[in-house]
Design a protein around this motif. Sequence first.
Motif, PDB file in Angstrom:
ATOM      1  N   ALA A  60       0.836  -1.199   0.000  1.00 24.43           N
ATOM      2  CA  ALA A  60       0.000   0.000   0.000  1.00 24.43           C
ATOM      3  C   ALA A  60       0.869   1.247   0.000  1.00 24.43           C
ATOM      4  O   ALA A  60       0.604   2.216  -0.707  1.00 24.43           O
ATOM      5  CB  ALA A  60      -0.913  -0.005   1.225  1.00 24.43           C
ATOM      6  N   ARG A  61       1.941   1.207   0.795  1.00 26.26           N
ATOM      7  CA  ARG A  61       2.868   2.331   0.857  1.00 26.26           C
ATOM      8  C   ARG A  61       3.502   2.578  -0.507  1.00 26.26           C
ATOM      9  O   ARG A  61       3.626   3.715  -0.953  1.00 26.26           O
ATOM     10  CB  ARG A  61       3.960   2.052   1.901  1.00 26.26           C
ATOM     11  N   ALA A  62       3.897   1.479  -1.167  1.00 27.58           N
ATOM     12  CA  ALA A  62       4.538   1.603  -2.482  1.00 27.58           C
ATOM     13  C   ALA A  62       3.583   2.198  -3.509  1.00 27.58           C
ATOM     14  O   ALA A  62       4.006   2.868  -4.449  1.00 27.58           O
ATOM     15  CB  ALA A  62       5.032   0.233  -2.948  1.00 27.58           C
ATOM     16  N   LEU A  63       2.276   1.977  -3.314  1.00 23.50           N
ATOM     17  CA  LEU A  63       1.290   2.471  -4.278  1.00 23.50           C
ATOM     18  C   LEU A  63       0.865   3.910  -4.000  1.00 23.50           C
ATOM     19  O   LEU A  63       0.175   4.524  -4.804  1.00 23.50           O
ATOM     20  CB  LEU A  63       0.040   1.576  -4.242  1.00 23.50           C
ATOM     21  N   MET A  64       1.286   4.425  -2.881  1.00 19.44           N
ATOM     22  CA  MET A  64       0.761   5.700  -2.392  1.00 19.44           C
ATOM     23  C   MET A  64       0.841   6.817  -3.431  1.00 19.44           C
ATOM     24  O   MET A  64      -0.121   7.524  -3.682  1.00 19.44           O
ATOM     25  CB  MET A  64       1.508   6.098  -1.113  1.00 19.44           C
ATOM     26  N   ASN A  65       2.028   6.999  -4.025  1.00 17.12           N
ATOM     27  CA  ASN A  65       2.182   8.099  -4.984  1.00 17.12           C
ATOM     28  C   ASN A  65       1.869   7.680  -6.419  1.00 17.12           C
ATOM     29  O   ASN A  65       2.267   8.356  -7.365  1.00 17.12           O
ATOM     30  CB  ASN A  65       3.597   8.687  -4.889  1.00 17.12           C
ATOM     31  N   ASP A  66       1.142   6.565  -6.567  1.00 19.84           N
ATOM     32  CA  ASP A  66       0.776   6.050  -7.877  1.00 19.84           C
ATOM     33  C   ASP A  66       1.979   5.985  -8.827  1.00 19.84           C
ATOM     34  O   ASP A  66       2.033   6.676  -9.833  1.00 19.84           O
ATOM     35  CB  ASP A  66      -0.330   6.928  -8.492  1.00 19.84           C
ATOM     36  N   PRO A  67       2.968   5.149  -8.482  1.00 19.87           N
ATOM     37  CA  PRO A  67       4.209   5.139  -9.254  1.00 19.87           C
ATOM     38  C   PRO A  67       4.028   4.451 -10.611  1.00 19.87           C
ATOM     39  O   PRO A  67       3.088   3.674 -10.806  1.00 19.87           O
ATOM     40  CB  PRO A  67       5.143   4.331  -8.368  1.00 19.87           C
ATOM     41  N   ALA A  68       4.961   4.754 -11.523  1.00 16.19           N
ATOM     42  CA  ALA A  68       4.952   4.117 -12.836  1.00 16.19           C
ATOM     43  C   ALA A  68       5.307   2.641 -12.715  1.00 16.19           C
ATOM     44  O   ALA A  68       4.795   1.809 -13.459  1.00 16.19           O
ATOM     45  CB  ALA A  68       5.930   4.833 -13.760  1.00 16.19           C
ATOM     46  N   VAL A  69       6.180   2.322 -11.778  1.00 15.97           N
ATOM     47  CA  VAL A  69       6.676   0.950 -11.646  1.00 15.97           C
ATOM     48  C   VAL A  69       6.673   0.532 -10.177  1.00 15.97           C
ATOM     49  O   VAL A  69       7.043   1.314  -9.304  1.00 15.97           O
ATOM     50  CB  VAL A  69       8.131   0.837 -12.175  1.00 15.97           C
ATOM     51  N   LEU A  70       6.236  -0.700  -9.913  1.00 16.47           N
ATOM     52  CA  LEU A  70       6.416  -1.299  -8.591  1.00 16.47           C
ATOM     53  C   LEU A  70       7.656  -2.165  -8.647  1.00 16.47           C
ATOM     54  O   LEU A  70       7.767  -3.039  -9.511  1.00 16.47           O
ATOM     55  CB  LEU A  70       5.224  -2.178  -8.234  1.00 16.47           C
TER      56      LEU A  70
END
Lengths: 422, 239
Positions: free
Chosen positions: B162-172
Amino acid sequence: MLGISLLGTFKLGVRSLLQHKLRAALTMLGVLFGVSSVVAMLAIGEGASFEAQEQIRQLGSTNIILRSVKPSDDRRSSNQSQRVTNYGLTDDDLDRILETLPSVKRVVPIRDLRQEVRVQHRMINPRILATLPSYLEVTGRILSSGRFLCEQDHMEATNVCVLSGEAAQVLFPFDDPLAGIVKIGSEYFRVVGTLVPRTTTIAPTGTSDLVGEVFLPLRTARRWFGQITTKIRPGSRESELVELHEILAQVGTLDSVEPTAEATREVLKRFHPKSDYEVIVPLELLIRARETQRIFNIVLGAIAGISLLVGGIGIMNVMLATVTERTKEIGVRRALGAKKRHIIGQFLVETVVLSASGGILGVLLGILIPTLVEEWTDLKTIVAPTFPMLALGISVLVGVVFGLYPAWKAAELNPVEALRHE
Amino acid sequence: MKLNSDTDAVIEFQDLRREFRMGSEVVRALDGVTFTIRRGEYWAVMGTSGSGKSTLLNVLGCLDRPTSGLYRLAGHDVSDLDDDELSELRSRALGFIFQSFHLIPQLTVLENIEVPLLYRGDDFPGGHDRAIALAERVGLGHRLKHRPSELSGGQQQRVAIARALMNDPAVLLADEATGNLDSATAKEILALFDSLNSEGKTIVLVTHDREVGRRAEKILHLKDGRVVEIENVRAAAAG
């Protein structure tokens, strides 16, 4: 601030510190003692300097006090059979000073008497000053009721007196002292006024046990009590002939106080080979008091400074340990997009929270110390509102100064290595 | 200058090298790596330890810089960027998921998810609501006030996602994301990745586990710092 919400960073800092409560508390102690000693030092210093100035003001900074002193070599070699020692300042000295020293505006003669003062069964042993009406103005003392001695009292040698606040309190605990009658020795005097008690004085030696002051016209005193004072002690009887016990010389300006004091010494020296007098210059006392105060402040300042330094080093030490401990967290934050300045901000805020908390507690302790000092000693203390602000400012500064290096170290960590750190 | 006309490319590596000096010896951790990951793809990077996997991940994650070669991430030439710009890029374009979760212990679940907001460099008015929504998305809507130490490993990893998705990144970017989890939990996490990918999220998963790797569309096989093979899993399955 640094692109992050300050409040958020602050809360985070507090939270991180709360993780290690004991450690944070111990670290704070250093700053706490440093800051409290700064506040206490300032308060005691300010109090002392206020007191000194107040004292000088009451003595009159443009006054020079001449005081008769019994010459030490006179004690035994004087004519024992006569048993009357003759020394001290004279009426001639008074005229001489006024004539030869143009910078002296006014002179006030004072004779001290030793008599019991009674009102019915109430009795005190005050310092009795026989003097002139100008005494009030030269010393700057304040009437609380009635009037002071006047020219007419002196010329006609009337039986009037003025009481100091303490004397009035003891002699007339329930009545208005004005128009009351007191018995001094075997004579009766009408009270015409009372003075506000003075908080400080440089009393002549041997008068500290006397309660209050009673003022008489000089001529009245000479008429009833003569020139000879007799002290009766167990097994001995000492009589002294002293014309004037004290002369107050008022000088026109502050600048001429020193040279006039010097000139006064010169003038008197010729007529007093036995050096049976002393010259007291309140201004010199003030300067000396300030010098003592300055040294006192330097010593306390150094102690406070060292304490703050030690406190700061303690903080730095703990923060360095924290940075090492939280290397992984720093790596994670960097991976999540934290810039170097975010990391610096985070650790700096944490350090400042630590030192400022110490500072706030230090201010409280620093205010408590002067209060206790005032309670338990005669020292006066003044906590000016600027002191806590200053102390808090210092504690924040300590936090920034000693927090900068650990914060910088944290920011300079290589993110890859920080993440790998176990 | 446009080096590649492929507008769908999110990650482009061209002849990328990363060398380390070990005393007098030069170790080539990455030795001329070239590949392109397009938007919405799901890649796995596999290789034995020492194959250059970690170095590749560090370069991909803008935590490390290549010695030479080109790396374009979401249109930015990474080799031109300074430390602050790299941080900015990590904040906006990348979402990290680590093997041992790396949540910040003193923060609650919700606060952990919100950490990337601190570093965006701008205001994100809907940030708080988004964090709550993400917590619900990973199935932890009921644990917002808990500390990481009160959660199981699988739950912690969900918070990290969820933290990784927070800023709506281009890549996980996931580094052995299931390495510390039991197989049942690992399956749940991988299912979560699948569903994120099906919603269009580009995912790069570094793993040494063949089974995990097979969940991706493509597997990049690394050996001695070189690309040995880019295996097209779904094409093979289809064929």
